[in-house]
Motif scaffolding. Sequence first.
Motif, PDB file in Angstrom:
ATOM      1  N   ARG A  66      -4.492  11.100  -3.195  1.00  0.00           N
ATOM      2  CA  ARG A  66      -3.926  10.451  -2.016  1.00  0.00           C
ATOM      3  C   ARG A  66      -2.614  11.113  -1.595  1.00  0.00           C
ATOM      4  NH1 ARG A  66      -0.440   6.741  -0.349  1.00  0.00           N
ATOM      5  NH2 ARG A  66      -1.089   5.357   1.348  1.00  0.00           N
ATOM      6  N   VAL A  67      -1.748  11.389  -2.542  1.00  0.00           N
ATOM      7  CA  VAL A  67      -0.462  12.045  -2.256  1.00  0.00           C
ATOM      8  C   VAL A  67      -0.705  13.443  -1.705  1.00  0.00           C
ATOM      9  CG1 VAL A  67       1.661  12.954  -3.316  1.00  0.00           C
ATOM     10  CG2 VAL A  67       0.806  10.673  -3.952  1.00  0.00           C
ATOM     11  N   ARG A  68      -1.602  14.178  -2.341  1.00  0.00           N
ATOM     12  CA  ARG A  68      -1.931  15.531  -1.880  1.00  0.00           C
ATOM     13  C   ARG A  68      -2.397  15.506  -0.430  1.00  0.00           C
ATOM     14  NH1 ARG A  68      -6.816  16.684  -4.540  1.00  0.00           N
ATOM     15  NH2 ARG A  68      -7.775  15.879  -2.659  1.00  0.00           N
ATOM     16  N   GLU A  69      -3.308  14.597  -0.115  1.00  0.00           N
ATOM     17  CA  GLU A  69      -3.862  14.553   1.239  1.00  0.00           C
ATOM     18  C   GLU A  69      -2.831  14.111   2.273  1.00  0.00           C
ATOM     19  OE1 GLU A  69      -6.617  15.987   2.205  1.00  0.00           O
ATOM     20  OE2 GLU A  69      -6.966  16.526   0.119  1.00  0.00           O
ATOM     21  N   LEU A  70      -1.950  13.184   1.912  1.00  0.00           N
ATOM     22  CA  LEU A  70      -0.892  12.802   2.854  1.00  0.00           C
ATOM     23  C   LEU A  70       0.008  14.001   3.161  1.00  0.00           C
ATOM     24  CD1 LEU A  70       0.142   9.249   1.596  1.00  0.00           C
ATOM     25  CD2 LEU A  70      -0.995   9.828   3.759  1.00  0.00           C
ATOM     26  N   ALA A  71       0.369  14.760   2.146  1.00  0.00           N
ATOM     27  CA  ALA A  71       1.222  15.936   2.362  1.00  0.00           C
ATOM     28  C   ALA A  71       0.503  16.979   3.219  1.00  0.00           C
ATOM     29  CB  ALA A  71       1.646  16.532   1.025  1.00  0.00           C
ATOM     30  N   ILE A  72      -0.772  17.209   2.945  1.00  0.00           N
ATOM     31  CA  ILE A  72      -1.537  18.197   3.719  1.00  0.00           C
ATOM     32  C   ILE A  72      -1.670  17.746   5.173  1.00  0.00           C
ATOM     33  CG2 ILE A  72      -3.799  19.298   4.016  1.00  0.00           C
ATOM     34  CD1 ILE A  72      -4.027  19.209   0.893  1.00  0.00           C
ATOM     35  N   ASP A 112       4.166   2.352   3.415  1.00  0.00           N
ATOM     36  CA  ASP A 112       4.566   2.350   2.016  1.00  0.00           C
ATOM     37  C   ASP A 112       5.836   3.199   1.850  1.00  0.00           C
ATOM     38  OD1 ASP A 112       3.519   1.989  -0.973  1.00  0.00           O
ATOM     39  OD2 ASP A 112       4.187   4.063  -0.741  1.00  0.00           O
ATOM     40  N   GLU A 113       6.756   2.724   1.054  1.00  0.00           N
ATOM     41  CA  GLU A 113       8.023   3.445   0.850  1.00  0.00           C
ATOM     42  C   GLU A 113       7.791   4.819   0.220  1.00  0.00           C
ATOM     43  OE1 GLU A 113      11.740   4.622   1.144  1.00  0.00           O
ATOM     44  OE2 GLU A 113      10.974   2.788   2.048  1.00  0.00           O
ATOM     45  N   PHE A 114       6.874   4.916  -0.726  1.00  0.00           N
ATOM     46  CA  PHE A 114       6.619   6.223  -1.341  1.00  0.00           C
ATOM     47  C   PHE A 114       5.994   7.188  -0.339  1.00  0.00           C
ATOM     48  CE2 PHE A 114       4.030   9.048  -4.228  1.00  0.00           C
ATOM     49  CZ  PHE A 114       5.096   9.861  -4.558  1.00  0.00           C
ATOM     50  N   ASP A 115       5.157   6.687   0.566  1.00  0.00           N
ATOM     51  CA  ASP A 115       4.623   7.549   1.628  1.00  0.00           C
ATOM     52  C   ASP A 115       5.762   8.143   2.451  1.00  0.00           C
ATOM     53  OD1 ASP A 115       2.155   6.735   0.717  1.00  0.00           O
ATOM     54  OD2 ASP A 115       1.583   5.679   2.554  1.00  0.00           O
ATOM     55  N   ARG A 116       6.780   7.331   2.723  1.00  0.00           N
ATOM     56  CA  ARG A 116       7.949   7.811   3.467  1.00  0.00           C
ATOM     57  C   ARG A 116       8.621   8.968   2.705  1.00  0.00           C
ATOM     58  NH1 ARG A 116       9.723   4.341   6.817  1.00  0.00           N
ATOM     59  NH2 ARG A 116       9.534   2.582   5.404  1.00  0.00           N
ATOM     60  N   VAL A 117       8.693   8.844   1.387  1.00  0.00           N
ATOM     61  CA  VAL A 117       9.282   9.909   0.562  1.00  0.00           C
ATOM     62  C   VAL A 117       8.433  11.178   0.659  1.00  0.00           C
ATOM     63  CG1 VAL A 117       9.862  10.600  -1.806  1.00  0.00           C
ATOM     64  CG2 VAL A 117      10.410   8.286  -1.014  1.00  0.00           C
ATOM     65  N   ILE A 118       7.120  11.035   0.604  1.00  0.00           N
ATOM     66  CA  ILE A 118       6.225  12.197   0.722  1.00  0.00           C
ATOM     67  C   ILE A 118       6.408  12.873   2.075  1.00  0.00           C
ATOM     68  CG2 ILE A 118       3.798  12.939   0.839  1.00  0.00           C
ATOM     69  CD1 ILE A 118       4.865  12.254  -2.000  1.00  0.00           C
ATOM     70  N   PHE A 119       6.463  12.106   3.135  1.00  0.00           N
ATOM     71  CA  PHE A 119       6.646  12.686   4.477  1.00  0.00           C
ATOM     72  C   PHE A 119       8.024  13.332   4.615  1.00  0.00           C
ATOM     73  CE2 PHE A 119       3.509   9.288   6.106  1.00  0.00           C
ATOM     74  CZ  PHE A 119       2.423  10.090   5.755  1.00  0.00           C
ATOM     75  N   THR A 120       9.050  12.696   4.070  1.00  0.00           N
ATOM     76  CA  THR A 120      10.394  13.283   4.122  1.00  0.00           C
ATOM     77  C   THR A 120      10.422  14.603   3.363  1.00  0.00           C
ATOM     78  OG1 THR A 120      11.441  11.114   4.344  1.00  0.00           O
ATOM     79  CG2 THR A 120      12.825  12.909   3.507  1.00  0.00           C
ATOM     80  N   ALA A 121       9.825  14.618   2.180  1.00  0.00           N
ATOM     81  CA  ALA A 121       9.785  15.849   1.380  1.00  0.00           C
ATOM     82  C   ALA A 121       9.028  16.946   2.122  1.00  0.00           C
ATOM     83  CB  ALA A 121       9.143  15.576   0.017  1.00  0.00           C
ATOM     84  N   THR A 122       7.900  16.608   2.686  1.00  0.00           N
ATOM     85  CA  THR A 122       7.106  17.586   3.433  1.00  0.00           C
ATOM     86  C   THR A 122       7.898  18.118   4.623  1.00  0.00           C
ATOM     87  OG1 THR A 122       5.067  16.488   2.741  1.00  0.00           O
ATOM     88  CG2 THR A 122       4.917  17.968   4.642  1.00  0.00           C
ATOM     89  N   ASP A 123       8.542  17.238   5.341  1.00  0.00           N
ATOM     90  CA  ASP A 123       9.336  17.656   6.503  1.00  0.00           C
ATOM     91  C   ASP A 123      10.488  18.566   6.081  1.00  0.00           C
ATOM     92  OD1 ASP A 123       7.628  16.002   7.915  1.00  0.00           O
ATOM     93  OD2 ASP A 123       9.153  14.483   8.381  1.00  0.00           O
ATOM     94  N   GLU A 124      11.187  18.194   5.020  1.00  0.00           N
ATOM     95  CA  GLU A 124      12.295  19.026   4.551  1.00  0.00           C
ATOM     96  C   GLU A 124      11.810  20.407   4.116  1.00  0.00           C
ATOM     97  OE1 GLU A 124      14.739  17.152   1.553  1.00  0.00           O
ATOM     98  OE2 GLU A 124      15.140  15.415   2.842  1.00  0.00           O
ATOM     99  N   LEU A 125      10.737  20.442   3.345  1.00  0.00           N
ATOM    100  CA  LEU A 125      10.208  21.727   2.887  1.00  0.00           C
ATOM    101  C   LEU A 125       9.776  22.592   4.060  1.00  0.00           C
ATOM    102  CD1 LEU A 125       8.180  20.504  -0.201  1.00  0.00           C
ATOM    103  CD2 LEU A 125      10.176  22.040  -0.262  1.00  0.00           C
ATOM    104  N   ASP A 126       9.144  21.973   5.042  1.00  0.00           N
ATOM    105  CA  ASP A 126       8.659  22.723   6.199  1.00  0.00           C
ATOM    106  C   ASP A 126       9.812  23.209   7.081  1.00  0.00           C
ATOM    107  OD1 ASP A 126       6.457  23.761   7.728  1.00  0.00           O
ATOM    108  OD2 ASP A 126       6.779  22.155   9.180  1.00  0.00           O
ATOM    109  N   THR A 127      10.869  22.436   7.155  1.00  0.00           N
ATOM    110  CA  THR A 127      11.998  22.773   8.023  1.00  0.00           C
ATOM    111  C   THR A 127      12.996  23.718   7.348  1.00  0.00           C
ATOM    112  OG1 THR A 127      11.804  20.645   9.144  1.00  0.00           O
ATOM    113  CG2 THR A 127      13.899  21.803   9.384  1.00  0.00           C
ATOM    114  N   THR A 128      13.332  23.421   6.093  1.00  0.00           N
ATOM    115  CA  THR A 128      14.424  24.156   5.442  1.00  0.00           C
ATOM    116  C   THR A 128      13.994  24.991   4.245  1.00  0.00           C
ATOM    117  OG1 THR A 128      15.014  22.389   3.888  1.00  0.00           O
ATOM    118  CG2 THR A 128      16.027  22.318   6.098  1.00  0.00           C
ATOM    119  N   ALA A 129      12.721  24.887   3.850  1.00  0.00           N
ATOM    120  CA  ALA A 129      12.234  25.561   2.638  1.00  0.00           C
ATOM    121  C   ALA A 129      13.032  25.123   1.412  1.00  0.00           C
ATOM    122  CB  ALA A 129      12.258  27.083   2.804  1.00  0.00           C
TER     123      ALA A 129
END
Length: 177
Positions: A66-72, A112-129
């Motif tokens: 589930r986490v993998r697919e949300l990030a993808i 879900d709060e953890f989903d928010r963390v996954i999206f934030t992490a994905t956004d940060e990685l995509d924006t700032t590496a």
Amino acid sequence: MRLPPLPADQWDEQVQRALSGLLPRDRQNPADAGNALSTLVRHPDLTKAYLSLGVHLLFRSTLPARVRELAILRVAHRRGCAYEWAHHVEMAHESGVSAADIAAAQGGPPTDEFDRVIFTATDELDTTANLSDSTWAALGAHLDERQCMDLVFTVGGYGMLAMAFNTFGVEVEHTER
């Protein structure tokens, strides 16, 4: 389409070896491999090298599916990759991701709060590496060290794949279901 799928008459042993880590022999053909793999095999050595990582990210990762697919999905949305999005929406449903969660991957509010963390992490990685210390800590509250590493490589690997699919013009297959 800049790079069309490799025509069937050009599929040789080198192409089949490139796909052997991911597809069974009976699917190592243009009709069954899909547009993405049929396009990537125009460069068999590169395909084989990338698929080694891809197999890990998709089948051997320590991340919950589930986490993998949300990030993808978040990567596919951010990168505007229709091919990645179409294929992973289906996989996300199979991994227990709801329609609301899929909408959140497109910028809606996460349920879900953890989903928010996954999206934030994905956004940060995509924006700032990179990840901020606060996002790294928030991930660490839910994931172990290897899972955090797998998340970073999932975002990076699927970001690279989205770049390739978009650049090559890989089209979503239209199949009857």
